[in-house]
Structures are given as structure tokens and as C-alpha cells.
Scaffold this motif. Sequence first.
Motif, mmCIF file in Angstrom:
data_model
loop_
_atom_site.group_PDB
_atom_site.id
_atom_site.type_symbol
_atom_site.label_atom_id
_atom_site.label_comp_id
_atom_site.label_asym_id
_atom_site.label_seq_id
_atom_site.Cartn_x
_atom_site.Cartn_y
_atom_site.Cartn_z
ATOM 1 N N VAL A 67 -20.676 14.237 5.584
ATOM 2 C CA VAL A 67 -19.326 14.001 6.092
ATOM 3 C C VAL A 67 -18.979 15.162 7.019
ATOM 4 C CG1 VAL A 67 -16.899 13.632 5.512
ATOM 5 C CG2 VAL A 67 -18.681 12.819 3.948
ATOM 6 N N PRO A 68 -19.050 14.939 8.337
ATOM 7 C CA PRO A 68 -18.701 16.017 9.273
ATOM 8 C C PRO A 68 -17.258 16.488 9.080
ATOM 9 C CG PRO A 68 -19.746 14.172 10.412
ATOM 10 C CD PRO A 68 -19.455 13.722 9.016
ATOM 11 N N GLU A 69 -17.020 17.759 9.365
ATOM 12 C CA GLU A 69 -15.689 18.336 9.175
ATOM 13 C C GLU A 69 -14.687 17.890 10.228
ATOM 14 O OE1 GLU A 69 -15.874 22.565 8.801
ATOM 15 O OE2 GLU A 69 -17.466 22.482 7.300
ATOM 16 N N ASP A 70 -15.135 17.461 11.386
ATOM 17 C CA ASP A 70 -14.229 17.178 12.497
ATOM 18 C C ASP A 70 -13.768 15.716 12.575
ATOM 19 O OD1 ASP A 70 -16.721 16.178 13.165
ATOM 20 O OD2 ASP A 70 -16.637 16.829 15.251
ATOM 21 N N LEU A 71 -13.874 14.972 11.484
ATOM 22 C CA LEU A 71 -13.457 13.573 11.492
ATOM 23 C C LEU A 71 -11.934 13.461 11.503
ATOM 24 C CD1 LEU A 71 -15.905 12.060 8.849
ATOM 25 C CD2 LEU A 71 -15.974 11.757 11.336
ATOM 26 N N PRO A 72 -11.407 12.404 12.126
ATOM 27 C CA PRO A 72 -9.959 12.190 12.060
ATOM 28 C C PRO A 72 -9.538 11.822 10.640
ATOM 29 C CG PRO A 72 -11.022 10.405 13.267
ATOM 30 C CD PRO A 72 -12.088 11.405 12.938
ATOM 31 N N GLU A 73 -8.271 12.038 10.343
ATOM 32 C CA GLU A 73 -7.743 11.694 9.027
ATOM 33 C C GLU A 73 -7.618 10.182 8.884
ATOM 34 O OE1 GLU A 73 -4.063 13.923 9.355
ATOM 35 O OE2 GLU A 73 -4.844 15.378 7.910
ATOM 36 N N LEU A 74 -7.578 9.746 7.649
ATOM 37 C CA LEU A 74 -7.305 8.348 7.325
ATOM 38 C C LEU A 74 -5.858 8.238 6.867
ATOM 39 C CD1 LEU A 74 -10.498 7.636 5.229
ATOM 40 C CD2 LEU A 74 -9.889 6.462 7.338
ATOM 41 N N HIS A 103 -8.638 4.855 11.247
ATOM 42 C CA HIS A 103 -8.172 6.226 11.049
ATOM 43 C C HIS A 103 -6.714 6.345 11.462
ATOM 44 C CE1 HIS A 103 -8.756 7.149 15.333
ATOM 45 N NE2 HIS A 103 -9.999 6.749 15.242
ATOM 46 N N ALA A 104 -6.082 7.430 11.048
ATOM 47 C CA ALA A 104 -4.659 7.635 11.315
ATOM 48 C C ALA A 104 -4.433 7.770 12.819
ATOM 49 C CB ALA A 104 -4.171 8.884 10.585
ATOM 50 N N SER A 105 -3.393 7.099 13.309
ATOM 51 C CA SER A 105 -3.051 7.206 14.737
ATOM 52 C C SER A 105 -2.371 8.535 14.987
ATOM 53 C CB SER A 105 -2.109 6.069 15.123
ATOM 54 O OG SER A 105 -2.717 4.824 14.899
ATOM 55 N N GLU A 106 -2.580 9.040 16.169
ATOM 56 C CA GLU A 106 -1.942 10.320 16.541
ATOM 57 C C GLU A 106 -0.463 10.122 16.755
ATOM 58 O OE1 GLU A 106 -3.828 13.297 17.573
ATOM 59 O OE2 GLU A 106 -5.749 12.471 17.041
ATOM 60 N N LEU A 161 0.836 -1.191 0.000
ATOM 61 C CA LEU A 161 0.000 0.000 0.000
ATOM 62 C C LEU A 161 0.874 1.244 0.000
ATOM 63 C CD1 LEU A 161 -2.681 -0.999 2.670
ATOM 64 C CD2 LEU A 161 -2.840 -1.189 0.187
ATOM 65 N N ASN A 162 0.480 2.235 -0.773
ATOM 66 C CA ASN A 162 1.135 3.539 -0.785
ATOM 67 C C ASN A 162 0.338 4.436 0.172
ATOM 68 O OD1 ASN A 162 2.529 5.872 -1.373
ATOM 69 N ND2 ASN A 162 1.546 6.171 -3.357
ATOM 70 N N LEU A 163 0.653 4.340 1.469
ATOM 71 C CA LEU A 163 -0.146 5.019 2.486
ATOM 72 C C LEU A 163 0.114 6.521 2.516
ATOM 73 C CD1 LEU A 163 0.145 2.443 5.402
ATOM 74 C CD2 LEU A 163 -1.735 2.729 3.783
ATOM 75 N N GLN A 164 -0.996 7.258 2.588
ATOM 76 C CA GLN A 164 -0.957 8.716 2.685
ATOM 77 C C GLN A 164 -2.003 9.140 3.708
ATOM 78 O OE1 GLN A 164 -1.486 10.535 -1.212
ATOM 79 N NE2 GLN A 164 -0.807 8.634 -2.161
ATOM 80 N N THR A 165 -1.755 10.237 4.380
ATOM 81 C CA THR A 165 -2.734 10.787 5.307
ATOM 82 C C THR A 165 -3.690 11.666 4.511
ATOM 83 O OG1 THR A 165 -1.089 10.744 7.066
ATOM 84 C CG2 THR A 165 -3.035 12.100 7.430
ATOM 85 N N VAL A 166 -4.981 11.389 4.661
ATOM 86 C CA VAL A 166 -5.993 12.034 3.823
ATOM 87 C C VAL A 166 -7.198 12.424 4.674
ATOM 88 C CG1 VAL A 166 -7.464 11.732 1.798
ATOM 89 C CG2 VAL A 166 -5.314 10.508 1.929
ATOM 90 N N GLU A 167 -7.749 13.581 4.370
ATOM 91 C CA GLU A 167 -9.006 14.016 4.993
ATOM 92 C C GLU A 167 -10.164 13.262 4.338
ATOM 93 O OE1 GLU A 167 -9.500 16.250 7.428
ATOM 94 O OE2 GLU A 167 -7.411 16.882 7.621
ATOM 95 N N PRO A 168 -11.105 12.719 5.133
ATOM 96 C CA PRO A 168 -12.235 11.982 4.544
ATOM 97 C C PRO A 168 -13.049 12.809 3.544
ATOM 98 C CG PRO A 168 -12.153 11.639 6.905
ATOM 99 C CD PRO A 168 -11.127 12.683 6.592
ATOM 100 N N ASP A 169 -13.283 14.092 3.848
ATOM 101 C CA ASP A 169 -14.077 14.902 2.927
ATOM 102 C C ASP A 169 -13.345 15.137 1.602
ATOM 103 O OD1 ASP A 169 -12.243 16.556 4.250
ATOM 104 O OD2 ASP A 169 -13.552 18.295 4.217
ATOM 105 N N GLU A 170 -12.001 15.120 1.628
ATOM 106 C CA GLU A 170 -11.235 15.248 0.393
ATOM 107 C C GLU A 170 -11.443 14.022 -0.497
ATOM 108 O OE1 GLU A 170 -6.608 15.061 -1.052
ATOM 109 O OE2 GLU A 170 -7.019 15.913 0.922
#
Length: 175
Positions: free
Chosen positions: A56-63, A172-175, A26-35
Amino acid sequence: EQTERLRRLVTNLLQMTRLDGPGLVLNLQTVEPDELVGVVLEQPPANLRDRIQVDVPEDLPELKVDYVLVVNLLQNLIENAHKYTPQGSPIQVSIRADGDYLRCDVRDRGPGIPAEDIPLIFDKFYRAKGLELSGSGLGLFIAKGIVDAHNGKIQARLRRSGGLEISCWLPHASE
């Protein structure tokens, strides 16, 4: 339309080969769900775009996902819903936080499938019985492969109000 259909078929065949093959990286990237949803909504035909209701709420964590694969996942889920939803009926797409996952639901208002076929819906080349629609039977198989590659889960259920709901969970992406 035929060119786009052929392009999607070739894309699905290539994705199937990639997911079935050994050593998928996998070519993992951090992405906003709404994007992700926004990119997917830019691509369908205009007559489909107008039917999609997005929540899609704006305050979701990134993937942290393979961007190309997850765009393909969402495209396959939305295109599948489009095939089975009567013209003029909405297709609902929502994303919510669910523990360590983000849950994406795609709901259609089509005829659904026989309840006994639910376990088969993610099998390669599965096509709903009694429905005469075009397609390769690869879309949901590929969707499952993409979700599995991300250590997520996917399921289908019949809606009480008619139609089918496909839900998938991606970590979702870990902190």
C-alpha cells in the motif's frame, strides 16, 4: 477459534441483513487506505497475519467510506483467501490508484474455482464446488454489497499462477 468463527458468522448475518434492507445509510468518513489495512491486520489470528504480504503506497488519496463496512469488506476478502490458500503460502493485499478509484486486490494461491463459477462467486450462500471448507457462503456476497453501496465495483478472476484474485474499486475522496 470457534468463538471467533461464531462472532464472524453473526457479524456476516447482521451485515447481510443491513445490506439487503431498504434505506441503507452509509456513515461516511475520510480514511487513509493504509489505516484501513492496518486495522484489518490487527484482527486476524497471528498465524494468518504472518502470511499476509501488503503493498500500500503512502501517497494514495484518501477514501470517503463507511469505515466499519469497509473494514468488514477487507476482513471478508482476506478470510476468504485464507480459507483457500495452502498453509505457508502468502496472501497478497495491494491497493493502487486507478483513475477516480482506489483498487484493492486480494490474491490467494489456492486451487481457484471452476471458470464457469466466476459469475456465481458473489451470490448469497455460494460455496465453491468440490472444496470441503467451513463457511456460510456469505463473505463475498457481503463484500459485493458493501462495494455496491459505495458505488464501486468488484470482480474475481483466476490467476495464471494458481489461486483467485478478488479486486474491488472504491471511489476516492474528492478534493
